[in-house]
Design a protein around this motif. Structure first.
Motif, PDB file in Angstrom:
ATOM      1  N   PHE A 137      33.816   6.863  39.515  1.00 47.07           N
ATOM      2  CA  PHE A 137      32.551   7.268  40.137  1.00 47.07           C
ATOM      3  C   PHE A 137      32.314   6.477  41.429  1.00 47.07           C
ATOM      4  O   PHE A 137      31.892   7.029  42.442  1.00 47.07           O
ATOM      5  CB  PHE A 137      31.398   7.048  39.157  1.00 47.07           C
ATOM      6  N   GLY A 138      32.588   5.168  41.392  1.00 48.05           N
ATOM      7  CA  GLY A 138      32.382   4.336  42.568  1.00 48.05           C
ATOM      8  C   GLY A 138      33.264   4.752  43.736  1.00 48.05           C
ATOM      9  O   GLY A 138      32.815   4.783  44.894  1.00 48.05           O
ATOM     10  N   ALA A 162      33.776   7.631  49.104  1.00 50.55           N
ATOM     11  CA  ALA A 162      34.250   8.738  49.935  1.00 50.55           C
ATOM     12  C   ALA A 162      33.094   9.580  50.461  1.00 50.55           C
ATOM     13  O   ALA A 162      33.093  10.009  51.623  1.00 50.55           O
ATOM     14  CB  ALA A 162      35.224   9.601  49.139  1.00 50.55           C
ATOM     15  N   ALA A 163      32.090   9.806  49.613  1.00 56.65           N
ATOM     16  CA  ALA A 163      30.923  10.578  50.047  1.00 56.65           C
ATOM     17  C   ALA A 163      30.194   9.862  51.181  1.00 56.65           C
ATOM     18  O   ALA A 163      29.752  10.487  52.153  1.00 56.65           O
ATOM     19  CB  ALA A 163      29.981  10.807  48.863  1.00 56.65           C
ATOM     20  N   GLY A 164      30.055   8.545  51.065  1.00 57.05           N
ATOM     21  CA  GLY A 164      29.384   7.786  52.114  1.00 57.05           C
ATOM     22  C   GLY A 164      30.149   7.834  53.420  1.00 57.05           C
ATOM     23  O   GLY A 164      29.554   7.986  54.502  1.00 57.05           O
ATOM     24  N   SER A 165      31.463   7.714  53.360  1.00 57.91           N
ATOM     25  CA  SER A 165      32.280   7.798  54.571  1.00 57.91           C
ATOM     26  C   SER A 165      32.100   9.151  55.253  1.00 57.91           C
ATOM     27  O   SER A 165      31.975   9.238  56.480  1.00 57.91           O
ATOM     28  CB  SER A 165      33.755   7.575  54.216  1.00 57.91           C
ATOM     29  N   THR A 166      32.041  10.224  54.478  1.00 54.81           N
ATOM     30  CA  THR A 166      31.866  11.573  55.027  1.00 54.81           C
ATOM     31  C   THR A 166      30.520  11.720  55.731  1.00 54.81           C
ATOM     32  O   THR A 166      30.424  12.355  56.786  1.00 54.81           O
ATOM     33  CB  THR A 166      31.997  12.608  53.904  1.00 54.81           C
ATOM     34  N   LEU A 167      29.476  11.127  55.179  1.00 55.69           N
ATOM     35  CA  LEU A 167      28.141  11.246  55.767  1.00 55.69           C
ATOM     36  C   LEU A 167      28.061  10.631  57.165  1.00 55.69           C
ATOM     37  O   LEU A 167      27.240  11.050  57.987  1.00 55.69           O
ATOM     38  CB  LEU A 167      27.102  10.573  54.860  1.00 55.69           C
ATOM     39  N   PHE A 219      31.271  -1.569  46.376  1.00 54.03           N
ATOM     40  CA  PHE A 219      31.061  -2.769  45.573  1.00 54.03           C
ATOM     41  C   PHE A 219      31.048  -2.470  44.077  1.00 54.03           C
ATOM     42  O   PHE A 219      31.444  -3.306  43.273  1.00 54.03           O
ATOM     43  CB  PHE A 219      29.778  -3.496  46.005  1.00 54.03           C
ATOM     44  N   MET A 220      30.623  -1.279  43.711  1.00 49.64           N
ATOM     45  CA  MET A 220      30.737  -0.872  42.315  1.00 49.64           C
ATOM     46  C   MET A 220      32.209  -0.805  41.915  1.00 49.64           C
ATOM     47  O   MET A 220      32.612  -1.333  40.862  1.00 49.64           O
ATOM     48  CB  MET A 220      30.069   0.486  42.114  1.00 49.64           C
ATOM     49  N   SER A 221      33.032  -0.200  42.758  1.00 47.99           N
ATOM     50  CA  SER A 221      34.461  -0.070  42.472  1.00 47.99           C
ATOM     51  C   SER A 221      35.140  -1.429  42.417  1.00 47.99           C
ATOM     52  O   SER A 221      35.947  -1.699  41.517  1.00 47.99           O
ATOM     53  CB  SER A 221      35.136   0.788  43.548  1.00 47.99           C
TER      54      SER A 221
END
Length: 415
Positions: A305-306, A311-316, A337-339
């Motif tokens: 999930f992390g 990846a979602a944040g990088s896309t935004l 940081f979760m990962s």
């Protein structure tokens, strides 16, 4: 004494086969948690304090963005090499002693950076700082894996990683503010002084190791056998790959977002750019919460999930709206940081012995990814702009996600 009970008074090491763990709720546990938080804070504030200064370095020393990133990449690269040696040295010197020397030395070198008369000497000092800091990350992870009750290791590792997030944020934010009003040299001097104070607090608080057994002398065969043994563990190499790829993507975004945001149409100043790094607060919470959730529902589920969140944040960040870009950095930081907190904890769990050596391989991959991919991202930025940077990071994150899936399968099959 039960295995999960903390030793409260004795400073002696445990007898062979006997473990004295620090258990949540005890004074020793609280001191160790705060000390490791301070070590993470100091390490990352000193390491990443130059990141908001990269545009200033490029202008003042007449170097390119990729060249200015060497002030960070050299530190992380030499830190990666030092981590491997630090694991071996700590077997004879001791975890606590090595971390203490490293934190004090790195703080003093940061102060020295403020007085560097030219670009090349600045790079030399930053490289030396990376070598000195190598005594902290892998050894800190090994200390936690050896001394903390395994039932609460995920939460404690999350707290340590939270300290690294707080340090990374503080180093970037404070350096940006100090540089705006005082100049970059006083900014680095003040960051070094804060790191020195944190190092003194660490020395005063950290309890001596109870489960660590010091090895006399230096036996290269022992260390080589330990490292090869961890590489032969089916799941661990994939966790090392995750460290390389996830950290590489994270640092790439942070290295070059500053160049994008100080230019038109955004035109942010150093204070405004530094304040964006307060999003590290989300990383602090994500590291701790991710560890707690992982202890309950499964660490690999949280890891996957992390990585998806990163990846979602990088896309935004591809959008042109400044609020959306900042949201993307928030999501990216939370997911990373979760990962990282989960992956680093899994290394301690899956390594059957010589946990310091396993941690050193994880951190080696972590910082090599930061150094190599962080600098490589500058080429993509110079040639094709921000979209190329994001594509570069997404490729790495897809590979990290696939590595996590394979590691999960192998760990389950072995169990």
């Amino acid at each position: 004494m039960p295995a999960a009970q903390a030793v409260k008074t004795s400073g002696k090491a445990a007898m062979p086969g006997q473990k004295y763990y620090l258990r949540r709720g005890t004074g020793a546990y609280r001191r160790a948690s705060l000390a490791l938080f301070l070590s993470g804070f100091s390490t990352f504030s000193l390491l990443y304090c130059v990141q908001p200064l990269l545009p200033i370095f490029a202008q003042q020393f007449s170097v390119s963005p990729a060249e200015s990133s060497l002030s960070l990449s050299l530190s992380t690269g030499f830190l990666a090499l030092a981590i491997v040696c630090a694991a071996a040295v700590s077997e004879g010197l001791g975890r606590r002693s090595l971390m203490s020397l490293s934190l004090v030395g790195a703080a003093l070198l940061t102060i020295a950076t403020a007085f560097a008369p030219n670009w090349h000497l600045l790079l030399v000092i930053r490289a030396l700082q990376g070598l000195v800091l190598g005594g902290v990350p892998a050894v800190a992870m090994a200390y936690l894996a050896e001394e903390i009750d395994p039932r609460g290791l995920g939460a404690t590792m999350g707290l340590y990683v939270g300290g690294t997030a707080f340090g990374g944020m503080s180093g970037r934010v404070l350096t940006g503010i100090f540089a705006e009003y005082l100049g970059w040299r006083p900014a680095l001097f003040l960051i070094g002084a804060i790191g020195l104070a944190a190092a003194i607090g660490f020395i005063a608080l950290l309890p001596p190791s109870k489960n660590f057994v010091r090895r006399a002398g230096f036996d290269p065969r022992f260390h080589i056998k330990a490292w090869l043994g961890h590489l032969a563990n089916p799941a661990l190499p994939f966790l090392f790959a995750i460290a390389f790829l996830a950290m590489g993507s994270f640092v790439t975004i942070y290295n070059y977002a500053g160049f994008r945001l100080v230019a038109a149409p955004y035109g942010l100043n150093q204070t405004e750019l530094g304040l964006i790094f307060t999003v590290y607060l989300f990383g602090i919470g994500a590291a701790s919460i991710g560890g707690l959730i992982g202890d309950r529902i499964g660490h690999f589920s949280v890891l996957l999930f992390g990585l998806a969140l990163t990846a979602a944040g990088s896309t935004l960040t591809l959008f042109s709206s400044l609020p959306v870009i900042i949201l993307g950095i928030v999501v990216l930081t939370t997911g990373f940081f979760m990962s990282h907190s989960i992956a680093s904890g899994l290394v301690g769990r899956l390594a059957h012995s010589t946990k310091g050596h396993a941690s050193s391989l994880y951190m080696l991959a972590y910082y090599v990814g930061s150094s190599l991919m962080g600098s490589a991202g500058g080429w993509f930025f110079a040639v094709e702009g921000w979209a190329a940077v994001v594509i570069f990071t997404l490729v790495m994150l897809v590979m990290a996600f696939m590595s996590a899936c394979v590691a999960q399968h192998l760990a389950r099959r072995k169990a």
